[in-house]
Design an enzyme around this catalytic site. Structure first.
Site, PDB file in Angstrom:
ATOM      1  N   LYS A   1      -0.936  14.627 -23.227  1.00  9.51           N
ATOM      2  CA  LYS A   1      -1.830  14.994 -24.332  1.00  9.51           C
ATOM      3  C   LYS A   1      -1.432  14.240 -25.602  1.00  9.51           C
ATOM      4  O   LYS A   1      -2.282  13.695 -26.301  1.00  9.51           O
ATOM      5  CB  LYS A   1      -1.750  16.499 -24.617  1.00  9.51           C
ATOM      6  CG  LYS A   1      -2.287  17.377 -23.516  1.00  9.51           C
ATOM      7  CD  LYS A   1      -2.218  18.836 -23.950  1.00  9.51           C
ATOM      8  CE  LYS A   1      -2.420  19.771 -22.779  1.00  9.51           C
ATOM      9  NZ  LYS A   1      -2.127  21.155 -23.094  1.00  9.51           N
TER      10      LYS A   1
ATOM     11  N   HIS B   1      -6.447  14.791  11.123  1.00  7.63           N
ATOM     12  CA  HIS B   1      -6.957  13.476  11.522  1.00  7.63           C
ATOM     13  C   HIS B   1      -6.689  12.425  10.450  1.00  7.63           C
ATOM     14  O   HIS B   1      -7.234  11.330  10.506  1.00  7.63           O
ATOM     15  CB  HIS B   1      -8.454  13.573  11.826  1.00  7.63           C
ATOM     16  CG  HIS B   1      -8.718  14.448  13.026  1.00  7.63           C
ATOM     17  ND1 HIS B   1      -8.996  13.937  14.274  1.00  7.63           N
ATOM     18  CD2 HIS B   1      -8.676  15.792  13.163  1.00  7.63           C
ATOM     19  CE1 HIS B   1      -9.137  14.943  15.129  1.00  7.63           C
ATOM     20  NE2 HIS B   1      -8.945  16.079  14.471  1.00  7.63           N
TER      21      HIS B   1
ATOM     22  N   GLU C   1       3.540  24.057 -11.591  1.00  4.26           N
ATOM     23  CA  GLU C   1       3.759  24.205 -13.032  1.00  4.26           C
ATOM     24  C   GLU C   1       4.915  25.176 -13.315  1.00  4.26           C
ATOM     25  O   GLU C   1       5.532  25.122 -14.369  1.00  4.26           O
ATOM     26  CB  GLU C   1       2.468  24.709 -13.700  1.00  4.26           C
ATOM     27  CG  GLU C   1       2.084  23.876 -14.895  1.00  4.26           C
ATOM     28  CD  GLU C   1       0.771  24.304 -15.533  1.00  4.26           C
ATOM     29  OE1 GLU C   1       0.283  25.425 -15.279  1.00  4.26           O
ATOM     30  OE2 GLU C   1       0.224  23.507 -16.317  1.00  4.26           O
TER      31      GLU C   1
HETATM   32  O1  PA5 Z   1      -1.035  27.722 -16.677  1.00  3.66           O
HETATM   33  C1  PA5 Z   1      -1.288  27.275 -17.788  1.00  3.66           C
HETATM   34  O2  PA5 Z   1      -0.858  27.807 -18.824  1.00  3.66           O
HETATM   35  C2  PA5 Z   1      -2.182  26.066 -17.982  1.00  3.66           C
HETATM   36  O3  PA5 Z   1      -2.614  25.536 -16.783  1.00  3.66           O
HETATM   37  C3  PA5 Z   1      -3.401  26.439 -18.787  1.00  3.66           C
HETATM   38  O4  PA5 Z   1      -4.078  27.456 -18.136  1.00  3.66           O
HETATM   39  C4  PA5 Z   1      -4.341  25.242 -18.983  1.00  3.66           C
HETATM   40  O5  PA5 Z   1      -3.658  24.183 -19.582  1.00  3.66           O
HETATM   41  C5  PA5 Z   1      -5.531  25.634 -19.836  1.00  3.66           C
HETATM   42  O6  PA5 Z   1      -5.105  26.119 -21.077  1.00  3.66           O
HETATM   43  P1  PA5 Z   1      -6.059  26.945 -22.013  1.00  3.66           P
HETATM   44  O7  PA5 Z   1      -6.473  28.179 -21.307  1.00  3.66           O
HETATM   45  O8  PA5 Z   1      -5.237  27.214 -23.224  1.00  3.66           O
HETATM   46  O9  PA5 Z   1      -7.252  26.062 -22.313  1.00  3.66           O
END
Ligand code: PA5
Length: 442
Positions: free
Chosen positions: A419, A305, A284
């Site tokens: 989303k 394996h 990310e």
């Molecule tokens: O690293 C990030 O920002 C994302 O992975 C969020 O943690 C994830 O989308 C969850 O978001 P939230 O804590 O707003 O529900």
């Protein structure tokens, strides 16, 4: 002092010394920009000083809240996704007895809100209906669909089971200080809450209540975890040898040479979710603007394996980083057998870990011979202290790598695409135009 170490001596067959050393000034510069707040995405740099900023009062509050929940319940469901889920799961799975599922014998910590599987929720509610359970719901935005659905289902189940008042005592919310639906609901219902700092993004939040509360509920020492992070921060920011810079330099040099995939491998099944946490952290943070190393994971020897064939002989685009745990917690020796039908008596009296370590060494040699540059992260043992060190090491190296790549390592604009389409397909109010547009594509 024993500590997590990093060894990249085995990449020298694949890359010249000069190609690596030339990157050091860039990496140090990148680190400086993280420290002095001039890096891209600098409104999300709270994690840099987080380990030393955590107050003793906050830790005491986390421990007390965990103890209260443990006293009231047998099972706590931790609801969250992505950065609001993986850090806690990584530590809990790494430190738990493999056959007590999660946590320890008298307390189970289980997870929800990280998928939208209908059968998962049916089975979860079925499992919980005759248990004394509590909920720790985590969402920074307070609006993420997956945890919101899970919370709606489990809150209703809990309220039906124990009444609204007792349910209110068994629910803890971790969210923004003032914004989002979860904050509004928590304030309305009077839930105990913890705040996720504004300047810490989800995937860098394991050392906030997001990670610390579930870990404390599972019965593990959050102070040791924080102490480990403090130690690694000091080693990297103030010490002689900065292994975060070394790791960032080594992987960046290999990436620039065409190694586009990094495989994080382990030889200890308890590390599976540490790898999942690492995959999110790097994927990310770096995968942007059509750039970035693709982070993949493997559990060895299991995956030797299956994926072992590809790693040994497939497309040569892989670099491999192995997390190696030096000392196991327990001792198990291989017994001698009179009949020796399996021809394993040459191992009699040896520890299982000795076989595992030779598998590790043999794999390293085979992969290097097969064209896979290999790096090693050494943990003296698998405990909260060294996991704390490991987390800070990976976070800092990730920030440095992202800056060297030229992207903003702290945003995640790409995760909105699915989303938006999902909401358009579900005809969420406000998505009418998008709904028409997406339906025209079907
Ligand atoms: O690293 C990030 O920002 C994302 O992975 C969020 O943690 C994830 O989308 C969850 O978001 P939230 O804590 O707003 O529900």
């Amino acid at each position: 002092m024993e500590s997590v170490k990093f060894d990249y001596s085995k990449i020298c067959r694949f890359i010249g010394k000069e190609e690596v050393s030339v990157l050091y000034p860039q990496a140090r510069q990148a680190q400086k920009s993280l420290e002095n707040g001039t890096a891209k995405g600098n409104d999300f740099l709270g994690w840099v000083n987080l380990p030393v900023d955590i107050t003793s009062d906050l830790l005491a509050d986390i421990e007390k809240t965990a103890a209260d929940l443990r006293a009231r319940t047998q099972v706590v469901v931790v609801i969250g996704i992505g950065g609001s889920y993986l850090g806690a799961r990584a530590v809990i799975e790494a430190l738990s007895d493999s056959f007590h599922n999660y946590g320890n014998a008298d307390m189970k910590v289980i997870f929800a809100g990280h998928n939208i599987g209908e059968d998962y929720y049916h089975e979860l509610m079925n499992y919980l209906k005759d248990k004394e359970f509590g909920i720790c719901v985590i969402s920074k935005s307070g609006t993420t669909t997956e945890p919101a659905i899970a919370f709606r289902l489990l809150k209703e189940l809990l309220e039906k089971k124990v009444g609204r008042e007792e349910a209110g005592r068994r629910i803890v919310a971790i969210t923004d200080a003032s914004k989002g639906a979860l904050r509004t609901l928590a304030d309305q219902e009077g839930y105990k809450t913890f705040v996720i700092p504004d300047n810490v993004g989800g995937r860098f939040s394991v050392l906030t209540p997001v990670g610390l509360l579930p870990i404390a509920i599972a019965g593990f020492d959050v102070r040791d975890l924080v102490k480990g992070a403090v130690e690694m921060r000091q080693m990297c920011l103030e010490g002689e040898q900065n292994i975060a810079v070394e790791y960032a330099v080594a992987r960046t040099a290999l990436y620039r040479k065409g190694y586009a995939v990094e495989l994080l491998a382990n030889f200890n099944p308890k590390l599976h979710y540490i790898t999942e946490w690492w995959k999110q952290l790097y994927g990310e943070s770096e995968g942007k603007e059509h750039k970035g190393i693709f982070p993949a994971g493997a559990d060895f020897t299991t995956d030797l394996h299956s994926m072992g064939q590809y790693i040994q002989e497939g497309v040569r685009m892989l670099m491999e980083t192995v997390i190696s745990v030096e000392k196991p917690e327990y001792k198990v020796e291989i017994p001698s057998d009179q009949a020796n039908l399996d021809k394993l008596n040459f191992l009699a009296g040896k520890r299982v870990d000795e076989v595992n370590k030779m598998a590790e060494l043999g794999t390293q040699i085979a992969h290097v011979d097969g064209g896979v540059p290999n790096m090693k992260v050494l943990m003296p043992a698998l405990n909260a202290l060294y996991i704390g060190q490991l987390f800070y090491f990976f976070e800092l190296a990730c920030g440095i790598s992202g800056c060297m790549l030229g992207v903003n390592p702290f945003d995640q604009p790409g995760v909105e695409a699915y989303k938006n389409n999902m909401f358009a397909l579900l005809e969420k109010p406000g998505y009418e135009e998008a709904s028409k547009a997406i339906k025209a594509k079907l």
